[in-house]
Design a protein around this motif. Structure first.
Motif, PDB file in Angstrom:
ATOM      1  N   LYS A  98      74.106 -31.147  35.796  1.00  8.26           N
ATOM      2  CA  LYS A  98      72.732 -31.538  36.166  1.00  8.26           C
ATOM      3  C   LYS A  98      71.776 -30.343  36.191  1.00  8.26           C
ATOM      4  O   LYS A  98      70.567 -30.521  36.261  1.00  8.26           O
ATOM      5  N   GLN A  99      72.308 -29.139  36.097  1.00 12.86           N
ATOM      6  CA  GLN A  99      71.444 -27.965  36.024  1.00 12.86           C
ATOM      7  C   GLN A  99      70.663 -27.991  34.706  1.00 12.86           C
ATOM      8  O   GLN A  99      71.147 -28.495  33.701  1.00 12.86           O
ATOM      9  N   THR A 100      69.468 -27.417  34.730  1.00 11.62           N
ATOM     10  CA  THR A 100      68.677 -27.361  33.500  1.00 11.62           C
ATOM     11  C   THR A 100      69.255 -26.296  32.568  1.00 11.62           C
ATOM     12  O   THR A 100      69.980 -25.391  33.000  1.00 11.62           O
ATOM     13  N   ASP A 101      68.891 -26.402  31.299  1.00 12.09           N
ATOM     14  CA  ASP A 101      69.315 -25.378  30.337  1.00 12.09           C
ATOM     15  C   ASP A 101      68.803 -24.013  30.770  1.00 12.09           C
ATOM     16  O   ASP A 101      69.506 -23.005  30.650  1.00 12.09           O
ATOM     17  N   GLY A 102      67.587 -23.969  31.287  1.00  7.91           N
ATOM     18  CA  GLY A 102      67.010 -22.702  31.732  1.00  7.91           C
ATOM     19  C   GLY A 102      67.790 -22.072  32.873  1.00  7.91           C
ATOM     20  O   GLY A 102      67.952 -20.852  32.925  1.00  7.91           O
ATOM     21  N   GLU A 103      68.275 -22.897  33.795  1.00 12.66           N
ATOM     22  CA  GLU A 103      69.086 -22.378  34.898  1.00 12.66           C
ATOM     23  C   GLU A 103      70.373 -21.757  34.368  1.00 12.66           C
ATOM     24  O   GLU A 103      70.775 -20.662  34.791  1.00 12.66           O
ATOM     25  N   LEU A 104      71.021 -22.434  33.435  1.00 10.55           N
ATOM     26  CA  LEU A 104      72.260 -21.902  32.858  1.00 10.55           C
ATOM     27  C   LEU A 104      71.984 -20.622  32.079  1.00 10.55           C
ATOM     28  O   LEU A 104      72.743 -19.650  32.171  1.00 10.55           O
ATOM     29  N   PHE A 105      70.900 -20.612  31.323  1.00  9.71           N
ATOM     30  CA  PHE A 105      70.510 -19.413  30.567  1.00  9.71           C
ATOM     31  C   PHE A 105      70.307 -18.235  31.514  1.00  9.71           C
ATOM     32  O   PHE A 105      70.782 -17.124  31.253  1.00  9.71           O
ATOM     33  N   TYR A 106      69.613 -18.463  32.614  1.00 13.48           N
ATOM     34  CA  TYR A 106      69.374 -17.408  33.605  1.00 13.48           C
ATOM     35  C   TYR A 106      70.696 -16.872  34.158  1.00 13.48           C
ATOM     36  O   TYR A 106      70.895 -15.665  34.253  1.00 13.48           O
ATOM     37  N   LYS A 107      71.587 -17.752  34.523  1.00  5.87           N
ATOM     38  CA  LYS A 107      72.858 -17.334  35.120  1.00  5.87           C
ATOM     39  C   LYS A 107      73.703 -16.533  34.133  1.00  5.87           C
ATOM     40  O   LYS A 107      74.321 -15.536  34.510  1.00  5.87           O
ATOM     41  N   TRP A 127      73.005 -20.182  44.396  1.00  8.27           N
ATOM     42  CA  TRP A 127      72.545 -19.267  43.353  1.00  8.27           C
ATOM     43  C   TRP A 127      71.094 -19.615  43.059  1.00  8.27           C
ATOM     44  O   TRP A 127      70.803 -20.585  42.363  1.00  8.27           O
ATOM     45  N   ASP A 128      70.188 -18.839  43.620  1.00  5.92           N
ATOM     46  CA  ASP A 128      68.766 -19.098  43.434  1.00  5.92           C
ATOM     47  C   ASP A 128      68.328 -18.666  42.037  1.00  5.92           C
ATOM     48  O   ASP A 128      68.581 -17.538  41.618  1.00  5.92           O
ATOM     49  N   VAL A 129      67.667 -19.567  41.359  1.00  5.67           N
ATOM     50  CA  VAL A 129      67.158 -19.320  40.015  1.00  5.67           C
ATOM     51  C   VAL A 129      65.637 -19.365  40.099  1.00  5.67           C
ATOM     52  O   VAL A 129      65.076 -20.321  40.637  1.00  5.67           O
ATOM     53  N   THR A 159      72.479 -14.825  31.606  1.00  4.71           N
ATOM     54  CA  THR A 159      71.736 -13.596  31.324  1.00  4.71           C
ATOM     55  C   THR A 159      71.839 -12.593  32.461  1.00  4.71           C
ATOM     56  O   THR A 159      72.152 -11.417  32.239  1.00  4.71           O
ATOM     57  N   GLU A 160      71.598 -13.031  33.683  1.00  6.36           N
ATOM     58  CA  GLU A 160      71.512 -12.112  34.822  1.00  6.36           C
ATOM     59  C   GLU A 160      72.829 -11.901  35.558  1.00  6.36           C
ATOM     60  O   GLU A 160      73.078 -10.826  36.090  1.00  6.36           O
ATOM     61  N   GLY A 161      73.670 -12.924  35.632  1.00  2.11           N
ATOM     62  CA  GLY A 161      74.916 -12.822  36.376  1.00  2.11           C
ATOM     63  C   GLY A 161      74.679 -12.586  37.862  1.00  2.11           C
ATOM     64  O   GLY A 161      73.544 -12.489  38.328  1.00  2.11           O
ATOM     65  N   ARG A 162      75.772 -12.494  38.605  1.00  2.00           N
ATOM     66  CA  ARG A 162      75.758 -12.120  40.027  1.00  2.00           C
ATOM     67  C   ARG A 162      77.207 -12.032  40.485  1.00  2.00           C
ATOM     68  O   ARG A 162      78.077 -12.731  39.967  1.00  2.00           O
ATOM     69  N   GLU A 163      77.455 -11.178  41.436  1.00  3.29           N
ATOM     70  CA  GLU A 163      78.788 -10.973  41.993  1.00  3.29           C
ATOM     71  C   GLU A 163      79.829 -10.850  40.880  1.00  3.29           C
ATOM     72  O   GLU A 163      79.688 -10.010  40.022  1.00  3.29           O
TER      73      GLU A 163
END
Length: 134
Positions: A92-101, A28-30, A103-107
């Motif tokens: 270990k993911q950053t807060d920003g990575e989780l926020f992006y996921k 999952w590219d962020v 917010t944007e979702g996928r599949e």
């Protein structure tokens, strides 16, 4: 003829395994700007913590489970890996990575930018996710 059958079975099995691996392990590219984003909410605030937990319970547990272990009631119907939010790899993911996921979702993971329209509320969910670590 027997060798052809064996080769066919091996080929089909290899293709199935490859396909399954691609679905389960797709990266999952962020975008970089999200990776370095800092969470603007106070994780230690009790009201914020309660709100993050309530939002998670309302919007996430059906797929991700009450404790974030990917065992929600809808999980068996979905194609992808629901993830284990308690794992070190997830945490270990950053807060920003989780926020992006979120917010944007996928599949199978829907976008929550409309359902949880307030950015701050999505950040509160990120704070709650941090409480699920082992």
């Amino acid at each position: 003829m027997k060798n052809l059958k064996v080769l066919s079975i091996v080929g089909i099995s290899a293709f199935a395994l490859f396909s399954f691996t691609m679905v389960v392990q797709a990266k999952w590219d962020v975008p970089a700007k999200y990776k370095s984003m800092k969470n603007p909410t106070d994780a230690s605030d009790k009201e914020n913590a309660a709100e993050g937990k309530a939002l998670f319970s309302k919007n996430c547990t059906s797929c991700h489970g009450k404790k974030g272990q990917g065992d929600g009631s809808k999980a068996p119907e979905l194609k992808g890996d629901m993830g284990d939010f308690t794992s070190a790899a997830f945490q270990k993911q950053t807060d920003g990575e989780l926020f992006y996921k979120i917010t944007e979702g996928r599949e199978d993971m829907p976008s929550f930018k409309k359902k949880i329209a307030n950015d701050e509320d999505r950040w509160l969910v990120v704070n709650y996710l941090r409480t699920l670590k082992k």
